[in-house]
Design a protein around this motif. Structure first.
Motif, PDB file in Angstrom:
ATOM      1  N   PRO A  45       0.790  -1.229   0.000  1.00 50.63           N
ATOM      2  CA  PRO A  45       0.000   0.000   0.000  1.00 50.63           C
ATOM      3  C   PRO A  45       0.828   1.288   0.000  1.00 50.63           C
ATOM      4  O   PRO A  45       0.472   2.246  -0.693  1.00 50.63           O
ATOM      5  CB  PRO A  45      -0.840  -0.117   1.265  1.00 50.63           C
ATOM      6  CG  PRO A  45      -1.015  -1.588   1.444  1.00 50.63           C
ATOM      7  CD  PRO A  45       0.308  -2.177   1.010  1.00 50.63           C
ATOM      8  N   LEU A  46       1.915   1.321   0.739  1.00 46.53           N
ATOM      9  CA  LEU A  46       2.727   2.533   0.791  1.00 46.53           C
ATOM     10  C   LEU A  46       3.270   2.916  -0.584  1.00 46.53           C
ATOM     11  O   LEU A  46       3.491   4.086  -0.870  1.00 46.53           O
ATOM     12  CB  LEU A  46       3.881   2.349   1.788  1.00 46.53           C
ATOM     13  CG  LEU A  46       4.708   3.585   2.122  1.00 46.53           C
ATOM     14  CD1 LEU A  46       3.832   4.700   2.675  1.00 46.53           C
ATOM     15  CD2 LEU A  46       5.795   3.245   3.116  1.00 46.53           C
ATOM     16  N   ALA A  47       3.446   1.947  -1.458  1.00 44.78           N
ATOM     17  CA  ALA A  47       3.941   2.209  -2.811  1.00 44.78           C
ATOM     18  C   ALA A  47       2.811   2.606  -3.768  1.00 44.78           C
ATOM     19  O   ALA A  47       3.068   2.895  -4.931  1.00 44.78           O
ATOM     20  CB  ALA A  47       4.656   0.972  -3.347  1.00 44.78           C
ATOM     21  N   HIS A  48       1.570   2.612  -3.272  1.00 44.05           N
ATOM     22  CA  HIS A  48       0.413   2.944  -4.105  1.00 44.05           C
ATOM     23  C   HIS A  48      -0.433   4.037  -3.457  1.00 44.05           C
ATOM     24  O   HIS A  48      -1.653   3.949  -3.415  1.00 44.05           O
ATOM     25  CB  HIS A  48      -0.447   1.696  -4.336  1.00 44.05           C
ATOM     26  CG  HIS A  48       0.222   0.663  -5.168  1.00 44.05           C
ATOM     27  ND1 HIS A  48       1.030  -0.312  -4.628  1.00 44.05           N
ATOM     28  CD2 HIS A  48       0.235   0.467  -6.496  1.00 44.05           C
ATOM     29  CE1 HIS A  48       1.495  -1.070  -5.599  1.00 44.05           C
ATOM     30  NE2 HIS A  48       1.034  -0.625  -6.746  1.00 44.05           N
ATOM     31  N   GLN A  49       0.215   5.063  -2.941  1.00 43.59           N
ATOM     32  CA  GLN A  49      -0.519   6.152  -2.319  1.00 43.59           C
ATOM     33  C   GLN A  49      -1.299   6.939  -3.369  1.00 43.59           C
ATOM     34  O   GLN A  49      -0.779   7.239  -4.447  1.00 43.59           O
ATOM     35  CB  GLN A  49       0.440   7.083  -1.564  1.00 43.59           C
ATOM     36  CG  GLN A  49       1.092   6.423  -0.360  1.00 43.59           C
ATOM     37  CD  GLN A  49       0.103   6.095   0.716  1.00 43.59           C
ATOM     38  OE1 GLN A  49      -0.473   6.969   1.343  1.00 43.59           O
ATOM     39  NE2 GLN A  49      -0.140   4.804   0.923  1.00 43.59           N
ATOM     40  N   GLY A  52       0.091   9.776  -5.299  1.00 44.48           N
ATOM     41  CA  GLY A  52       1.436   9.918  -4.762  1.00 44.48           C
ATOM     42  C   GLY A  52       1.502  10.788  -3.510  1.00 44.48           C
ATOM     43  O   GLY A  52       2.579  11.214  -3.112  1.00 44.48           O
ATOM     44  N   LEU A  53       0.362  11.008  -2.877  1.00 46.89           N
ATOM     45  CA  LEU A  53       0.306  11.885  -1.704  1.00 46.89           C
ATOM     46  C   LEU A  53       0.757  11.148  -0.447  1.00 46.89           C
ATOM     47  O   LEU A  53       0.381  10.004  -0.221  1.00 46.89           O
ATOM     48  CB  LEU A  53      -1.116  12.421  -1.527  1.00 46.89           C
ATOM     49  CG  LEU A  53      -1.643  13.250  -2.698  1.00 46.89           C
ATOM     50  CD1 LEU A  53      -3.140  13.518  -2.544  1.00 46.89           C
ATOM     51  CD2 LEU A  53      -0.878  14.564  -2.802  1.00 46.89           C
ATOM     52  N   ASP A  54       1.551  11.802   0.351  1.00 50.26           N
ATOM     53  CA  ASP A  54       2.135  11.224   1.554  1.00 50.26           C
ATOM     54  C   ASP A  54       1.457  11.829   2.779  1.00 50.26           C
ATOM     55  O   ASP A  54       1.597  13.028   3.040  1.00 50.26           O
ATOM     56  CB  ASP A  54       3.642  11.521   1.563  1.00 50.26           C
ATOM     57  CG  ASP A  54       4.368  10.929   2.742  1.00 50.26           C
ATOM     58  OD1 ASP A  54       3.726  10.546   3.740  1.00 50.26           O
ATOM     59  OD2 ASP A  54       5.604  10.854   2.673  1.00 50.26           O
ATOM     60  N   THR A  55       0.734  10.997   3.541  1.00 49.71           N
ATOM     61  CA  THR A  55       0.032  11.512   4.716  1.00 49.71           C
ATOM     62  C   THR A  55       0.977  11.912   5.847  1.00 49.71           C
ATOM     63  O   THR A  55       0.584  12.681   6.713  1.00 49.71           O
ATOM     64  CB  THR A  55      -0.978  10.488   5.263  1.00 49.71           C
ATOM     65  OG1 THR A  55      -0.284   9.286   5.597  1.00 49.71           O
ATOM     66  CG2 THR A  55      -2.069  10.212   4.253  1.00 49.71           C
ATOM     67  N   MET A  56       2.188  11.398   5.822  1.00 52.03           N
ATOM     68  CA  MET A  56       3.143  11.813   6.851  1.00 52.03           C
ATOM     69  C   MET A  56       3.567  13.264   6.622  1.00 52.03           C
ATOM     70  O   MET A  56       3.772  14.012   7.560  1.00 52.03           O
ATOM     71  CB  MET A  56       4.363  10.887   6.869  1.00 52.03           C
ATOM     72  CG  MET A  56       4.024   9.427   7.150  1.00 52.03           C
ATOM     73  SD  MET A  56       3.134   9.156   8.685  1.00 52.03           S
ATOM     74  CE  MET A  56       4.504   8.974   9.803  1.00 52.03           C
ATOM     75  N   LYS A  57       3.672  13.659   5.353  1.00 51.53           N
ATOM     76  CA  LYS A  57       4.030  15.035   5.024  1.00 51.53           C
ATOM     77  C   LYS A  57       2.804  15.939   4.935  1.00 51.53           C
ATOM     78  O   LYS A  57       2.909  17.144   5.069  1.00 51.53           O
ATOM     79  CB  LYS A  57       4.787  15.082   3.700  1.00 51.53           C
ATOM     80  CG  LYS A  57       6.145  14.422   3.749  1.00 51.53           C
ATOM     81  CD  LYS A  57       6.826  14.450   2.409  1.00 51.53           C
ATOM     82  CE  LYS A  57       8.164  13.723   2.474  1.00 51.53           C
ATOM     83  NZ  LYS A  57       8.727  13.478   1.149  1.00 51.53           N
ATOM     84  N   ASN A  58       1.661  15.322   4.666  1.00 47.86           N
ATOM     85  CA  ASN A  58       0.412  16.071   4.513  1.00 47.86           C
ATOM     86  C   ASN A  58      -0.687  15.416   5.354  1.00 47.86           C
ATOM     87  O   ASN A  58      -1.625  14.819   4.816  1.00 47.86           O
ATOM     88  CB  ASN A  58      -0.027  16.093   3.035  1.00 47.86           C
ATOM     89  CG  ASN A  58       1.037  16.652   2.125  1.00 47.86           C
ATOM     90  OD1 ASN A  58       1.813  15.920   1.530  1.00 47.86           O
ATOM     91  ND2 ASN A  58       1.087  17.959   2.043  1.00 47.86           N
ATOM     92  N   PRO A  59      -0.613  15.538   6.694  1.00 46.40           N
ATOM     93  CA  PRO A  59      -1.593  14.863   7.557  1.00 46.40           C
ATOM     94  C   PRO A  59      -3.030  15.335   7.341  1.00 46.40           C
ATOM     95  O   PRO A  59      -3.973  14.616   7.690  1.00 46.40           O
ATOM     96  CB  PRO A  59      -1.105  15.171   8.972  1.00 46.40           C
ATOM     97  CG  PRO A  59      -0.180  16.320   8.848  1.00 46.40           C
ATOM     98  CD  PRO A  59       0.390  16.279   7.463  1.00 46.40           C
ATOM     99  N   GLU A  60      -3.212  16.483   6.747  1.00 41.08           N
ATOM    100  CA  GLU A  60      -4.567  16.968   6.473  1.00 41.08           C
ATOM    101  C   GLU A  60      -5.322  16.051   5.514  1.00 41.08           C
ATOM    102  O   GLU A  60      -6.557  16.048   5.465  1.00 41.08           O
ATOM    103  CB  GLU A  60      -4.537  18.406   5.922  1.00 41.08           C
ATOM    104  CG  GLU A  60      -3.965  18.557   4.528  1.00 41.08           C
ATOM    105  CD  GLU A  60      -2.437  18.612   4.439  1.00 41.08           C
ATOM    106  OE1 GLU A  60      -1.943  18.786   3.307  1.00 41.08           O
ATOM    107  OE2 GLU A  60      -1.748  18.475   5.465  1.00 41.08           O
ATOM    108  N   LEU A  61      -4.593  15.243   4.747  1.00 43.81           N
ATOM    109  CA  LEU A  61      -5.227  14.297   3.828  1.00 43.81           C
ATOM    110  C   LEU A  61      -6.127  13.302   4.563  1.00 43.81           C
ATOM    111  O   LEU A  61      -7.114  12.826   3.999  1.00 43.81           O
ATOM    112  CB  LEU A  61      -4.180  13.517   3.033  1.00 43.81           C
ATOM    113  CG  LEU A  61      -3.403  14.297   1.989  1.00 43.81           C
ATOM    114  CD1 LEU A  61      -2.258  13.463   1.455  1.00 43.81           C
ATOM    115  CD2 LEU A  61      -4.333  14.722   0.862  1.00 43.81           C
TER     116      LEU A  61
END
Length: 161
Positions: A45-49, A52-61
């Motif tokens: 799953p981490l390779a299929h965000q 390509g959005l990263d919730t660690m960098k963008n927790p608002e997601l």
């Protein structure tokens, strides 16, 4: 193509803290080394965000409905489209992830083999449901040599609650 059969896997894991990330990275490295897993066609799953959005960098997601639906549906399709689930799971309270356990239960409901992979030094009792519902429970040290072509049911011999 390998000279023998390989299986595709949905690789369930957590990466929300350093211990979870270390467990995931160790497990993924061992899975990549396993000749019975077709890692290139497996689903991490981490390779299929989504986008390509990263919730660690963008927790608002995490509050974004579009992201939530796309992530959930993508992960469900990942389970549906693979042969089995390899769940990298740490039962330590601060590392236990209900998302991984949901993925395990969903795969069980689809009658897919589920291999629960615990940290090598784990001595923490498991909840009865994943302990009995998993096809087999192994440790990270066993991953590289485990035969995913024939994941036979093995009764968990550790403590449960």
């Amino acid at each position: 193509m390998n000279e023998f059969m390989t299986k595709t896997a949905y690789i369930a894991s957590s990466w929300f803290n350093d211990e979870q990330t270390a467990h995931m990275n160790g497990g993924v490295a061992a899975i990549k080394a396993n000749p019975t897993v077709d890692f290139d066609n497996s689903y991490l799953p981490l390779a299929h965000q989504y986008k390509g959005l990263d919730t660690m960098k963008n927790p608002e997601l995490l509050s974004d409905t579009e992201w939530q639906l796309a992530t959930f549906n993508g992960d469900v399709q990942g389970i549906n489209n693979t042969d089995l689930v390899i769940a990298l799971y740490d039962p330590k309270q601060e590392n236990s992830d209900p998302g991984v356990l949901w993925e395990v239960g969903y795969a069980y409901g689809l009658r897919k083999p589920v291999i629960l992979v615990l940290p090598d030094a784990n001595e923490i009792p498991l909840n009865l449901m994943p302990a009995i519902g998993a096809t087999a429970i192994i440790h990270v040290k066993d991953l590289a040599d485990y035969n995913f072509n024939f994941p036979n049911y093995d009764v968990y011999k550790g403590q449960v609650y």
